[in-house]
Design a protein around this motif. Structure first.
Motif, mmCIF file in Angstrom:
data_model
loop_
_atom_site.group_PDB
_atom_site.id
_atom_site.type_symbol
_atom_site.label_atom_id
_atom_site.label_comp_id
_atom_site.label_asym_id
_atom_site.label_seq_id
_atom_site.Cartn_x
_atom_site.Cartn_y
_atom_site.Cartn_z
ATOM 1 N N MET A 98 0.844 -1.198 0.000
ATOM 2 C CA MET A 98 0.000 0.000 0.000
ATOM 3 C C MET A 98 0.880 1.249 0.000
ATOM 4 O O MET A 98 1.277 1.750 1.063
ATOM 5 N N HIS A 99 1.200 1.717 -1.225
ATOM 6 C CA HIS A 99 1.893 2.990 -1.351
ATOM 7 C C HIS A 99 0.858 4.119 -1.266
ATOM 8 O O HIS A 99 -0.318 3.918 -1.564
ATOM 9 N N MET A 100 1.295 5.289 -0.909
ATOM 10 C CA MET A 100 0.365 6.394 -0.666
ATOM 11 C C MET A 100 -0.511 6.749 -1.875
ATOM 12 O O MET A 100 -1.695 7.083 -1.692
ATOM 13 N N ALA A 145 -4.830 6.113 13.505
ATOM 14 C CA ALA A 145 -4.252 6.558 14.780
ATOM 15 C C ALA A 145 -2.730 6.544 14.766
ATOM 16 O O ALA A 145 -2.087 7.363 15.447
ATOM 17 N N LEU A 146 -2.137 5.625 14.004
ATOM 18 C CA LEU A 146 -0.673 5.536 13.949
ATOM 19 C C LEU A 146 -0.105 6.178 12.688
ATOM 20 O O LEU A 146 1.092 6.076 12.423
ATOM 21 N N GLY A 147 -0.961 6.831 11.910
ATOM 22 C CA GLY A 147 -0.503 7.592 10.754
ATOM 23 C C GLY A 147 -0.282 6.755 9.517
ATOM 24 O O GLY A 147 0.431 5.751 9.558
ATOM 25 N N TYR A 148 -0.915 7.162 8.416
ATOM 26 C CA TYR A 148 -0.739 6.451 7.152
ATOM 27 C C TYR A 148 0.562 6.873 6.482
ATOM 28 O O TYR A 148 0.933 8.053 6.474
ATOM 29 N N SER A 149 1.247 5.921 5.890
ATOM 30 C CA SER A 149 2.476 6.226 5.156
ATOM 31 C C SER A 149 2.828 5.060 4.239
ATOM 32 O O SER A 149 2.397 3.932 4.449
ATOM 33 N N GLY A 150 3.619 5.386 3.200
ATOM 34 C CA GLY A 150 4.115 4.366 2.295
ATOM 35 C C GLY A 150 5.583 4.114 2.556
ATOM 36 O O GLY A 150 6.039 4.161 3.706
ATOM 37 N N PHE A 151 6.318 3.838 1.485
ATOM 38 C CA PHE A 151 7.746 3.553 1.615
ATOM 39 C C PHE A 151 8.459 4.729 2.282
ATOM 40 O O PHE A 151 8.176 5.876 1.976
ATOM 41 N N PRO A 152 9.392 4.491 3.190
ATOM 42 C CA PRO A 152 9.955 3.195 3.593
ATOM 43 C C PRO A 152 9.333 2.615 4.870
ATOM 44 O O PRO A 152 9.718 1.515 5.273
ATOM 45 N N MET A 153 8.404 3.354 5.500
ATOM 46 C CA MET A 153 7.801 2.860 6.747
ATOM 47 C C MET A 153 6.289 2.824 6.541
ATOM 48 O O MET A 153 5.601 3.834 6.686
ATOM 49 N N PHE A 154 5.790 1.656 6.203
ATOM 50 C CA PHE A 154 4.405 1.529 5.754
ATOM 51 C C PHE A 154 3.401 1.497 6.911
ATOM 52 O O PHE A 154 3.688 1.023 8.001
ATOM 53 N N ASN A 155 2.219 1.986 6.611
ATOM 54 C CA ASN A 155 1.045 1.763 7.451
ATOM 55 C C ASN A 155 -0.186 2.123 6.630
ATOM 56 O O ASN A 155 -0.240 3.178 5.999
#
Length: 438
Positions: A98-100, A145-155
């Motif tokens: 899941m990239h942004m 709650a933990l913040g969406y992000s892509g590479f390099p630290m995904f969520n």
């Protein structure tokens, strides 16, 4: 006068015979009755003939001594019929990333929720054929709650779990180099989201008890043991209080885990391995050595991921101690199933479909037909946002099922498919033979 005299003489002779103790008829030797009177030696008394004790003795009316054929045969105890062989289907996909740029088009401002189900619409039928359908989730889905992000630290959003379930997946492995991108809290939230969709998970854990629990998934009376490991976590150390949080590749531990599953009655064992070199289209020597050793020690399918490109697969034939041959399957990398990556075949992936058969007469479970189904991530724009759809590559090319693609684009897809097909065939044409582990 002659006739009366003759009759009288005959009567006197008859009386004489009677008085001499002779019988007009002799009983048959097989008679079960008792005879009172003189015996053949002239001794007086009672002679008791032996009575046969078996069911085949002659009856008193049978002077021939032959077996009475009217005696019924012994009744045998009924036995349980042996069930015919059971056939089931194993399906697995490559990396779910899941990239942004993958998020904006799938957010509904009214409901304030994401819906990623359109990703999988064109491959849902294939995924749903699996009795076991596995996806490799290479991102935490710990939520906003933990913040969406892509590479390099995904969520990613937790709604991805719902889309995976609706697509037909039943199992998610998540031991990979991004498992700890949001730490122990990310693992806990990810597992909670997956469990809320009744998805079986393997590879990350919230407790030691979870980590030690054997995972066996039974379908159609066939028990699949499941394991998952990663080469590392991008340098993020395991939490001091949770050294069990992520299953790392450790050869001796892996061999022990396989043995435990076999002892627990697993009919076949799948090992999901996050290993290899990124963007390398053929497996490394280390990959091949490890995968083949695991097969030799009892694993049946290696489901590989991490390189983000499709690598070959191979059949491994193990000569067991009793001389029989057991077949194992090694899929070195299934590429990207969904991601924003393009070029260098990074937008291609695999759905692997494998037949599994259990012979109830012998108790053995075997791998049958293996069908690799290449996939492609169709990416297009509506306005300024990207949309994504995973499509079965061969079917899409044959049916020209995407109207917006030009002839040149279809020609490029055909070349891409030829490349993937050639890569897959490079190691699967002939099986590799290895001895069974001692």
């Amino acid at each position: 006068m002659v006739k009366p005299m003759r009759a009288a003489l005959c009567f006197i002779a008859f009386l004489a015979i009677l008085l001499s103790g002779c019988s007009l008829d002799e009983r048959s030797p097989g008679s079960e009755t008792q005879e009172t009177g003189q015996n053949r030696n002239g001794d007086s008394g009672t002679e008791e003939l032996p009575v046969p004790e078996n069911d085949n003795a002659s009856s008193p009316d049978d002077a021939s001594g032959e077996t009475n054929t009217n005696v019924p045969a012994p009744v045998e105890e009924p036995t349980e019929p042996i069930a015919p062989p059971t056939n089931a289907t194993w399906v697995a996909a490559g990396d779910v990333m899941m990239h942004m740029p993958q998020l904006p088009a799938y957010y509904d401002a009214k409901t304030k929720r994401y819906d990623f189900s359109p990703y999988f619409e064109s491959v849902r039928a294939i995924i749903s054929e699996g009795d076991w359908s596995l996806a490799n989730l290479e991102t935490p889905i710990a939520g906003k709650a933990l913040g969406y992000s892509g590479f390099p630290m995904f969520n990613a959003p937790t709604e991805l779990a719902e889309a995976l379930r609706e697509a037909g997946f039943t199992i998610v492995t998540n031991a990979n180099n991004h498992s700890l991108d949001r730490g122990a809290e990310g693992i806990s939230r990810t597992l909670a989201a997956l469990e809320a969709q009744q998805l079986v998970t393997k590879g990350t854990y919230r407790s030691k008890a979870e980590a030690e629990k054997l995972t066996i998934v039974e379908k159609k009376g066939i028990r699949m043991g499941l394991l998952a490991y990663t080469y590392g976590t991008n340098g993020i150390p395991l939490p001091d209080a949770m050294p069990y949080a992520v299953d790392l590749i450790d050869e001796q531990k892996m061999l022990g885990d396989i043995a435990k599953l076999k002892e627990a009655g697993a009919d076949f064992i799948t090992v999901a391995l996050h290993f290899g070199t990124e963007y390398q289209t053929s497996p490394s020597d280390e990959q091949m050595k490890l995968a083949r050793k695991l097969i030799a020690h009892g694993a049946d399918i290696i489901a590989g991921a991490h390189p983000h490109v499709v690598q070959p697969y191979e059949m491994v034939e193990v000569t067991e101690q009793d001389g029989t041959i057991r077949k194992g399957l090694v899929i070195y990398s299934m590429g990207n199933f969904i991601s924003n990556q393009r070029g260098g075949t990074k937008d291609y992936g695999l759905l692997m479909k494998v037949g599994i058969r259990k012979d109830h007469a012998t108790g053995k479970t075997t791998i049958q037909e293996v069908e690799p189904i290449p996939t492609w991530v169709y990416r297009y724009k509506t306005g300024k946002v990207n949309h994504y759809r995973i499509v079965p590559l061969g079917e899409t090319i044959a049916e020209r099922s995407i109207p917006d693609l030009s002839r040149a684009e279809y020609d490029a897809l055909a070349r891409g498919k030829a490349t993937i097909d050639q890569r897959l065939a490079s190691m699967s044409a002939a099986p590799v033979t290895v001895p069974a582990a001692p």
